[in-house]
Design an enzyme around this catalytic site. Structure first.
Site, PDB file in Angstrom:
ATOM      1  N   SER A   1     100.904 -31.101  44.992  1.00 18.76           N
ATOM      2  CA  SER A   1     101.702 -30.099  45.714  1.00 18.76           C
ATOM      3  C   SER A   1     102.193 -28.926  44.884  1.00 18.76           C
ATOM      4  O   SER A   1     102.754 -27.986  45.429  1.00 18.76           O
ATOM      5  CB  SER A   1     102.905 -30.776  46.387  1.00 18.76           C
ATOM      6  OG  SER A   1     102.485 -31.513  47.503  1.00 18.76           O
TER       7      SER A   1
ATOM      8  N   LYS B   1     112.358 -24.686  45.288  1.00 18.02           N
ATOM      9  CA  LYS B   1     111.785 -25.365  46.455  1.00 18.02           C
ATOM     10  C   LYS B   1     112.888 -26.097  47.212  1.00 18.02           C
ATOM     11  O   LYS B   1     113.793 -26.680  46.604  1.00 18.02           O
ATOM     12  CB  LYS B   1     110.698 -26.341  45.999  1.00 18.02           C
ATOM     13  CG  LYS B   1     109.927 -26.998  47.139  1.00 18.02           C
ATOM     14  CD  LYS B   1     108.814 -27.898  46.602  1.00 18.02           C
ATOM     15  CE  LYS B   1     108.057 -28.581  47.722  1.00 18.02           C
ATOM     16  NZ  LYS B   1     106.975 -29.463  47.208  1.00 18.02           N
TER      17      LYS B   1
ATOM     18  N   SER C   1     102.430 -28.980  49.068  1.00 17.27           N
ATOM     19  CA  SER C   1     103.575 -28.625  49.885  1.00 17.27           C
ATOM     20  C   SER C   1     104.435 -27.509  49.284  1.00 17.27           C
ATOM     21  O   SER C   1     105.305 -26.963  49.953  1.00 17.27           O
ATOM     22  CB  SER C   1     104.453 -29.867  50.081  1.00 17.27           C
ATOM     23  OG  SER C   1     104.952 -30.335  48.834  1.00 17.27           O
TER      24      SER C   1
END
Length: 483
Positions: A176, A77, A152
């Site tokens: 997330s 990420k 996210s």
């Protein structure tokens, strides 16, 4: 059939038997990205040259003498810093940021000799529930590209679901990792706060953020957590506790295990198909020997409000460092220092980030601190006590990960409050600091549904044991999207 349809254990066996090599795995990853990422839009930056060079070196190594993660491709990420590989947090303000060090989790993965394929899209600074807040592109759901992958860490979940990488790292501040895992039909774990070092994770809300694994299966997830967990001297909040061999917790035995099912998690606002999927899952676990009862987490109804005060307040402080002076974007439109600060932040941050900075600054301001931030922290203590009380009598808590399946891209972008409500079932876990995992438990109109299993502090092993039994008793984790 893709190589990535195999478990990590099977891939390692193939490497050890010299039926494949690391370069083959890296080839599969980049070919799949070339084939489908124009539709999925999961990756922001690829590290192809370094990845292929490393793969060639690892091809010369005897894999039979190495751990299960040896040679495995992974996506990271884009809020986890990687030395020499652009890290943007999906924000214009960090568009060309090239870190000079690796996050602790990246260092650990390099030690395990994984191969970093690239950096993955996300909501800007991890603020969002749909991946629509990225400054660069909107990641789509591989099951239906008209729908969001969640946020996210939506890019990480989408990349794994699409078969671009066998696993990925995400971060979870209010859901997330788990919410995108649910929407994309993969396995995602938010570890106990402090189980995994946050050193090198670009901070959103420091008392809530936690890095965790996103994988195709529970077993793979256990291997990845074991690799990244552990104490880190550079992170004062990381726990100085031994890391259990999580893979060994997958015993297949849950006879007598006690499950609490919060009435607040299966009531109003939770769709009928989601509720049915949870009860179907409980029936599966009951047949395997577990027992369940309905319980109450009464302060959960205040979690959403408390979370957005606390998280926004911490974001307001953490994001003050992005000022155009030290690193990142700097405006050309400034006559003096104050204008430079203002215009850099106005031009560099997206709307949702600005909204949360403003909310947090207000909550921390003189005259409002006691009314908002202090009260939110008091509510947080009560929410943690709710979990502690239930865990005196139960081993795990089970409910839906999200109230509904994924929604269409653009459906909620104009209504922040409706968007925030997507995380209503995941946020309490972050406020309490306990671990929780999402895994697939069904489908509605071709979109995955997620089951959330919540455990006691530092008891990820029991979560994995329950999840593994459920996964093996059903076929949901074997389903794959057709892109």
């Amino acid at each position: 059939m893709s190589l990535f349809d195999h478990s990590l254990t099977k891939l390692h066996e193939l490497l050890a038997a010299k039926e494949i090599n690391v370069s083959d795995l890296v080839d599969v990853s980049y070919k799949r990205i070339a084939d489908v990422d124009s539709k999925v839009k999961a990756f922001l930056t690829l590290d192809e040259e370094r990845a292929r060079d490393l793969a060639k070196k690892l091809d010369e190594v005897d894999a039979s003498e190495k751990g299960v993660l040896f040679g495995m491709p992974i996506g990271i990420k884009d809020n986890i810093v990687t030395k020499g590989l652009r890290t943007t947090c999906s924000s214009k303000i960090l568009e060309n940021f090239d870190p000079i060090y690796d996050a602790t989790v990246v260092t650990k993965l390099r030690g395990a000799e994984t191969v970093t394929i690239g950096k993955i899209n996300m909501d800007e600074f991890a603020m969002g529930s749909s991946n629509e807040n990225s400054a660069f592109q909107v990641t789509t759901n591989p099951w239906n590209t008209d729908y969001v992958p969640g946020g996210s860490s939506g890019g990480s979940a989408a990349a794994v679901a699409a078969g671009e990488v066998p696993f990925a790292l995400g971060s979870d501040t209010g859901g997330s990792i788990r919410q995108p895992a649910a929407y994309c039909g993969v396995v995602g774990l938010k570890p106990t706060y402090g189980r995994v070092s946050r050193y090198g994770l670009v901070a959103f809300a420091s008392s809530l953020d936690q890095i965790g694994p996103i994988t195709r299966t529970v077993e793979d997830n256990a291997y990845l957590l074991e690799a990244i967990a552990g104490h880190c001297p550079a992170d004062s909040t990381s726990a100085d506790l031994p890391v259990p061999p999580y893979r060994e917790s997958l015993t297949g035995e849950i006879k007598g295990l006690r499950i609490g099912v919060p009435s607040e998690y299966i009531g109003d606002g939770v769709s009928e198909e989601m509720r049915k999927a949870v009860f179907d899952a409980l029936n599966v676990l009951e047949k395997e020997g577990a027992v369940w009862e309905e319980v109450s987490l009464p302060y959960s109804k205040y979690a959403l409000a408390a979370y957005y005060v606390i998280a926004s307040s911490e974001a307001s402080a953490n994001l003050a460092r992005f000022d155009g002076v030290r690193y990142g974007y700097r405006t050309d439109n400034a006559d003096n220092l104050l204008d430079m600060y203002k215009n850099t932040r106005a031009e560099g941050f997206g709307d949702e980030v600005k909204r949360r900075i403003m909310l947090g600054t207000f909550a921390l301001s003189s005259g409002y601190y006691d009314a908002y931030y202090k009260k939110a922290q008091q509510v947080r203590t009560l929410i943690k006590k709710d979990f502690d009380d239930v865990f005196t009598n139960y081993d795990v808590i089970i409910g839906p990960t999200t109230p509904t399946p994924a929604f269409k891209i653009g459906a909620k972008t104009d209504d922040p409050l409706t968007m925030y409500a997507n995380d209503i079932l995941t946020i309490p876990v972050n406020l309490a600091g306990v671990p929780a995992l999402s895994l697939p438990c069904g489908f509605k109109d071709g979109l995955p549904l997620g089951l959330q299993i919540i455990g006691k502090h530092f008891d990820e092993a029991t979560i994995y044991r329950v999840a593994d039994v459920y996964e093996k008793a059903t076929n949901f984790s074997k389903e794959k999207p057709s892109l």
